[in-house]
Design a protein around this motif. Sequence first.
Motif, PDB file in Angstrom:
ATOM      1  N   VAL A  46     -25.252 -49.117 -28.060  1.00  0.00           N
ATOM      2  CA  VAL A  46     -24.960 -48.485 -26.782  1.00  0.00           C
ATOM      3  C   VAL A  46     -24.167 -49.481 -25.943  1.00  0.00           C
ATOM      4  O   VAL A  46     -24.154 -50.685 -26.231  1.00  0.00           O
ATOM      5  CB  VAL A  46     -26.258 -48.067 -26.056  1.00  0.00           C
ATOM      6  CG1 VAL A  46     -27.051 -47.064 -26.890  1.00  0.00           C
ATOM      7  CG2 VAL A  46     -27.125 -49.279 -25.717  1.00  0.00           C
ATOM      8  N   ASP A  47     -23.523 -49.015 -24.906  1.00  0.00           N
ATOM      9  CA  ASP A  47     -22.747 -49.916 -24.052  1.00  0.00           C
ATOM     10  C   ASP A  47     -23.665 -50.918 -23.364  1.00  0.00           C
ATOM     11  O   ASP A  47     -24.830 -50.613 -23.054  1.00  0.00           O
ATOM     12  CB  ASP A  47     -21.974 -49.123 -23.007  1.00  0.00           C
ATOM     13  CG  ASP A  47     -20.818 -48.333 -23.609  1.00  0.00           C
ATOM     14  OD1 ASP A  47     -20.561 -48.486 -24.822  1.00  0.00           O
ATOM     15  OD2 ASP A  47     -20.181 -47.567 -22.859  1.00  0.00           O
ATOM     16  N   SER A  48     -23.134 -52.091 -23.075  1.00  0.00           N
ATOM     17  CA  SER A  48     -23.939 -53.127 -22.416  1.00  0.00           C
ATOM     18  C   SER A  48     -24.380 -52.690 -21.024  1.00  0.00           C
ATOM     19  O   SER A  48     -25.367 -53.204 -20.497  1.00  0.00           O
ATOM     20  CB  SER A  48     -23.145 -54.431 -22.324  1.00  0.00           C
ATOM     21  OG  SER A  48     -21.959 -54.257 -21.576  1.00  0.00           O
ATOM     22  N   TYR A  49     -23.684 -51.730 -20.415  1.00  0.00           N
ATOM     23  CA  TYR A  49     -24.119 -51.181 -19.129  1.00  0.00           C
ATOM     24  C   TYR A  49     -25.492 -50.530 -19.259  1.00  0.00           C
ATOM     25  O   TYR A  49     -26.325 -50.615 -18.371  1.00  0.00           O
ATOM     26  CB  TYR A  49     -23.097 -50.156 -18.626  1.00  0.00           C
ATOM     27  CG  TYR A  49     -23.521 -49.428 -17.368  1.00  0.00           C
ATOM     28  CD1 TYR A  49     -23.340 -50.008 -16.117  1.00  0.00           C
ATOM     29  CD2 TYR A  49     -24.101 -48.154 -17.434  1.00  0.00           C
ATOM     30  CE1 TYR A  49     -23.741 -49.347 -14.963  1.00  0.00           C
ATOM     31  CE2 TYR A  49     -24.491 -47.491 -16.295  1.00  0.00           C
ATOM     32  CZ  TYR A  49     -24.318 -48.093 -15.053  1.00  0.00           C
ATOM     33  OH  TYR A  49     -24.725 -47.433 -13.916  1.00  0.00           O
ATOM     34  N   ASP A  50     -25.731 -49.889 -20.405  1.00  0.00           N
ATOM     35  CA  ASP A  50     -27.005 -49.208 -20.645  1.00  0.00           C
ATOM     36  C   ASP A  50     -28.070 -50.148 -21.189  1.00  0.00           C
ATOM     37  O   ASP A  50     -29.261 -49.941 -20.943  1.00  0.00           O
ATOM     38  CB  ASP A  50     -26.804 -48.043 -21.618  1.00  0.00           C
ATOM     39  CG  ASP A  50     -25.871 -46.986 -21.065  1.00  0.00           C
ATOM     40  OD1 ASP A  50     -26.117 -46.521 -19.941  1.00  0.00           O
ATOM     41  OD2 ASP A  50     -24.887 -46.645 -21.740  1.00  0.00           O
ATOM     42  N   ASP A  51     -27.661 -51.163 -21.944  1.00  0.00           N
ATOM     43  CA  ASP A  51     -28.618 -52.134 -22.479  1.00  0.00           C
ATOM     44  C   ASP A  51     -27.878 -53.453 -22.722  1.00  0.00           C
ATOM     45  O   ASP A  51     -27.111 -53.562 -23.670  1.00  0.00           O
ATOM     46  CB  ASP A  51     -29.241 -51.640 -23.786  1.00  0.00           C
ATOM     47  CG  ASP A  51     -30.414 -52.511 -24.230  1.00  0.00           C
ATOM     48  OD1 ASP A  51     -30.548 -53.644 -23.721  1.00  0.00           O
ATOM     49  OD2 ASP A  51     -31.198 -52.060 -25.080  1.00  0.00           O
ATOM     50  N   PRO A  52     -28.125 -54.451 -21.874  1.00  0.00           N
ATOM     51  CA  PRO A  52     -27.429 -55.738 -22.030  1.00  0.00           C
ATOM     52  C   PRO A  52     -27.744 -56.443 -23.348  1.00  0.00           C
ATOM     53  O   PRO A  52     -26.957 -57.278 -23.791  1.00  0.00           O
ATOM     54  CB  PRO A  52     -27.927 -56.564 -20.835  1.00  0.00           C
ATOM     55  CG  PRO A  52     -28.430 -55.557 -19.847  1.00  0.00           C
ATOM     56  CD  PRO A  52     -28.973 -54.429 -20.666  1.00  0.00           C
ATOM     57  N   ASP A  53     -28.881 -56.130 -23.963  1.00  0.00           N
ATOM     58  CA  ASP A  53     -29.252 -56.768 -25.222  1.00  0.00           C
ATOM     59  C   ASP A  53     -28.510 -56.077 -26.359  1.00  0.00           C
ATOM     60  O   ASP A  53     -28.961 -55.070 -26.909  1.00  0.00           O
ATOM     61  CB  ASP A  53     -30.760 -56.678 -25.453  1.00  0.00           C
ATOM     62  CG  ASP A  53     -31.199 -57.403 -26.725  1.00  0.00           C
ATOM     63  OD1 ASP A  53     -30.320 -57.967 -27.422  1.00  0.00           O
ATOM     64  OD2 ASP A  53     -32.403 -57.393 -27.032  1.00  0.00           O
TER      65      ASP A  53
END
Length: 299
Positions: free
Chosen positions: A156-163
């Motif tokens: 998923v995009d880092s906006y949704d999950d930085p990990d």
Amino acid sequence: MHAVCVVPKRLVLGLLASVEGLLTNTLVFSFDFLLTLYNLVTPDRPPGRVVQEGHPGHGGKWPQYVPPREGDSRSSCPALNAMANHGLLPHDGKNISFRELNAAIRRVYNFAPSFCFFVPNYIATALGRSYRTDLFNLSDIDAHNCIEHDASLTRVDSYDDPDQGKIATALVEEVLRSGTGPNGDLTPADLSRLLGKRRVEAKRQNPKFSSAFIHKMFGSSNGSTLLTIFGGRVKDLRPVLGEERLPDGWEPRVRHRMGLTMLEFNCTVLPVELGIREEVDGSIARAGRERYAAAEKDD
């Protein structure tokens, strides 16, 4: 007076760095071209002997798979994570030298020496580190829009999950069931379709979505690795993408003696990228307008 001296010094250092980068890339691309020619005139390695004797993975026999433990470092790249999970890179994914990464990619995935230098050197430069002397953790390469990018096929995009070390199982499963080739294997057209769909979804859902040309090429390059090194074979890709594990008996599908060169690789990357219909039919821009309209309505 000090400031007056600093400015010329910085200009000179910047110019020297630019010249060094230009010369390095010229040499690497020239070497890559020669390796491509060599591959054309020499026989491929026989099946079962792509990974050389004496190295882990010879004959498809990989070291034991151990999933990451709490505190281990992982990245958005399943191929690098798989190497760490098998101990082909440090299992904790930390304090890796760029030269070590170069050698490991060459041994495990049979990319050409030119390719194996270019990518770690690019990462080192992007992170502001020295290829020759510095170390990195796998998670370091997930600095946003460095190597990691929006609209990935497996994250998923880092906006949704930085990990970005986390596997996006739903996205992976969509990739694995999208093949239209023999036995449900993936084709270049499948990758173009998947990448286009992801870019539209990300543009619609991510208010901070960004996708410069270089990031689009990263996306197509990642997808093209599935087609080249893994041959698009869903049977092999399921453990690689879903568990970040190299399956027993697997070896790189590219059997050239000098490995997969950048020139040959781009013969897959470019058709995949140019086959993305959404880049030219207005779908991505339309998705952005829909997101902005929805945000204004909520306000």
